[in-house]
Design a protein around this motif. Structure first.
Motif, PDB file in Angstrom:
ATOM      1  N   ASN A 131      -3.514  20.983   1.899  1.00 22.47           N
ATOM      2  CA  ASN A 131      -2.258  20.949   1.206  1.00 22.47           C
ATOM      3  C   ASN A 131      -1.394  21.019   2.201  1.00 22.47           C
ATOM      4  O   ASN A 131      -0.158  20.012   2.262  1.00 22.47           O
ATOM      5  CB  ASN A 131      -2.213  22.184   0.310  1.00 22.47           C
ATOM      6  N   ARG A 174       1.144  17.568   2.604  1.00 25.72           N
ATOM      7  CA  ARG A 174       2.616  17.957   2.069  1.00 25.72           C
ATOM      8  C   ARG A 174       3.321  17.664   3.357  1.00 25.72           C
ATOM      9  O   ARG A 174       4.617  16.940   2.961  1.00 25.72           O
ATOM     10  CB  ARG A 174       2.839  19.339   1.521  1.00 25.72           C
ATOM     11  N   MET A 220       2.247  21.108  -4.603  1.00 28.49           N
ATOM     12  CA  MET A 220       0.784  21.284  -4.279  1.00 28.49           C
ATOM     13  C   MET A 220      -0.137  20.480  -4.859  1.00 28.49           C
ATOM     14  O   MET A 220       0.334  19.750  -6.071  1.00 28.49           O
ATOM     15  CB  MET A 220       0.800  22.879  -4.900  1.00 28.49           C
ATOM     16  N   SER A 277      -0.359  18.758  -8.739  1.00 26.53           N
ATOM     17  CA  SER A 277      -0.095  19.754  -9.565  1.00 26.53           C
ATOM     18  C   SER A 277       0.412  19.509 -10.753  1.00 26.53           C
ATOM     19  O   SER A 277       0.044  20.011 -11.809  1.00 26.53           O
ATOM     20  CB  SER A 277       0.475  21.095  -8.718  1.00 26.53           C
TER      21      SER A 277
END
Length: 529
Positions: free
Chosen positions: A95, A99, A107, A356
């Motif tokens: 992650n 990211r 996420m 997410s």
């Protein structure tokens, strides 16, 4: 029984016809070792790199040490249905990197798998669960709206708009008849099979589901009846995606109370399961997606809520100079599939990352994989990420630099042999050299391989036998050789490859009968040379 080979003997026999049936006894760095007739090791430079699995080379010492430590401490490999702190750490590390590269605050939930094809199937399977649940939610909303309209009609507050009903193809102003007809229409339309999209030339695996997404008809057609049909989009048609989506659109019917009237409205059915693509097509001939095409795909898919599945199985893990090849062209995936080099050349592992905002926790109860998320593979993967991220990500810079060096060499070969080499392309350490079609060659063996789609394999066999260089063509573009060595590939090894390529090109240009090493039996059953 010892003389009977039941381990894919047909494939081995075929490999022998192109000189690729080598037996390797050891591997280290960018070399594989075979034995000569006297038992001495013969080094072979490995430019195939495990089809992209060896970003850090064969048997990297730090990865071996990590594996030995786990084995020596008898780490519990099989401990399903328990806490997995190592998997939690790996998900967090992935992650952080994703990211950072995508400049996103969102996420990604992580599902573990064993292979790239499985990771792709997990992504599509999750996307379909999400789609099915959205269909159910939409139908529940429509049912509630119909109930509300029914209550308003019963109270005498509203009446059915005849114009709206007729416009929707429902020629009735009787509410009960209208509601029944809407339910009938929606029942039929809601069961419309999902639509999957993929790019022409793409390769996403050969499992029952993933093979449907693989464009090569030879792999896909025998199993077409087993899977959902996929609409393949040509690169030149990417700009037409909005029109393609509109052509495929299916609407459910709903009722809305507007003032004193009940009107019929159309609600788009969640029909589009996923758009699956590789940012750099591996088996399709090492073809990279450009930034403009990535932008068009992203925008078109966002407009119709079609999730984008980015297959980074071969191109990811830093191979192209960034952790994700897609990040370099601005493509942001709703799902990512990673594998190959994630296992450091030692563990068989893969992951699917799901945005997410799309993730459905229910998926964890309907999907599992026996050998996934184990301590051995996830700890190895953590070590791989540690090595890639060390010293500010010098490994990524090394991949870009080594790739540029090899690309310059390949282009110099193309410049000197433009009549033999059609194109050179790729990014970082994912490169390809495409030969011109040789089906008109005066050399019988070359012509036979070109017509049979095995020319690239014959060139690979020649490079192996004469120059101790190992590479392969791309599966769906057999005239294109692939080069995917580790970040540690040296100048001497690149020179060795160059010498081999120049030798092959010179022989093909001169129409030399010995241009290729060929072991295919001729019509009389004799071995060609």
């Amino acid at each position: 029984m010892d003389d009977i080979d039941l381990a894919e003997p047909h494939l081995l026999s075929w490999l022998a016809t192109v000189g690729l049936d080598a037996h390797y006894v050891r591997a280290e760095g960018d070399h594989l070792y075979r034995l000569d007739d006297e038992g001495r090791e013969i080094p072979v430079v490995d430019f195939a790199g495990g089809y992209g699995s060896l970003m850090l080379g064969h048997n990297h010492p730090d990865i071996l040490a990590c594996a030995r430590e786990m084995l020596d401490h008898q780490a519990p490999v099989h401990a399903q249905f328990s806490r997995h702190p190592y998997a939690k750490r790996l998900a967090a590390e992935l992650n952080a990197i994703v990211r950072r590269e995508t400049e996103s605050d969102e996420m990604y939930s992580v599902i573990f798998a064993n292979s790239g094809a499985e990771a792709v199937e997990v992504a599509v399977k999750h996307a379909e669960l999400d789609r099915v649940m959205k269909v159910a939610e939409l139908r529940q909303e429509i049912a509630a709206n119909i109930d509300a309209a029914r209550a308003a009609v019963a109270a005498g507050e509203v009446s059915v708009s005849g114009e709206a009903a007729i416009a929707a193809g429902l020629d009735t102003t009787d509410f009960a008849s209208l509601a029944a007809r809407i339910s009938e229409v929606n029942e039929a339309r809601a069961t419309t099979p999902p639509l999957l999209f993929a790019l022409e030339g793409g390769f996403h695996g050969k499992l029952m589901g993933s093979v449907q997404l693989t464009h090569n008809a030879a792999y896909r057609n025998p199993f077409a009846a087993l899977g959902t049909s996929v609409r393949f989009v040509a690169p030149v048609d990417i700009s037409a995606l909005p029109k393609i989506f509109d052509e495929e659109r299916v609407d459910l019917l709903d009722l809305a109370v507007t003032g004193s009237e009940i009107t019929v409205v159309c609600r788009p059915l969640p029909l589009f399961c996923a758009f699956v693509l590789e940012p750099v097509q591996g088996e399709g001939g090492i073809r990279a997606l450009d930034a403009r095409s990535a932008e068009q795909i992203q925008a078109a898919c966002a407009r119709v809520d079609c999730p984008v599945v980015v297959d980074e199985v071969q191109s990811g893990m830093g191979r192209t100079g960034t952790f994700l090849a897609s990040s370099a062209v601005g493509l942001r995936g709703d799902y990512y599939a990673l594998s190959k080099s994630l296992g450091g050349g030692l563990a068989k592992t893969a992951v699917m990352l799901a945005r997410s905002s799309r993730y459905r926790p229910e998926f964890e109860l309907v999907h599992s994989s026996t050998f996934a998320k184990d301590i051995f593979s996830t700890t190895i993967a953590l070590k791989v990420l540690e090595l890639l991220e060390a010293d500010g990500g010098v490994a990524y810079a090394r991949a870009a630099e080594r790739g540029a060096y090899i690309l310059d060499m390949l282009r110099s070969v193309q410049r000197d042999f433009p009549d033999v080499v059609a194109d050179v392309r790729g990014r970082g350490l994912m490169l390809g050299l495409e030969f011109h079609d040789q089906s008109a060659s005066a050399i019988p063996a070359v012509r036979r391989h070109a017509e049979g789609g095995t020319f690239g394999y014959a060139v690979a066999g020649t490079l192996l036998e004469r120059h101790r260089v190992r590479t392969f063509p791309t599966a769906s573009a057999p005239n294109t050789l692939r080069f995917e060595p580790s970040i540690h590939i040296g100048d001497a090894e690149v020179a060795q490859l160059e010498a081999g390529l120049r030798d092959v090109c010179a022989g093909l240009r001169a129409q030399d009968a010995a241009a290729l090493v060929d072991h295919t039996p001729d019509q009389e059953g004799n071995q060609a040379t």
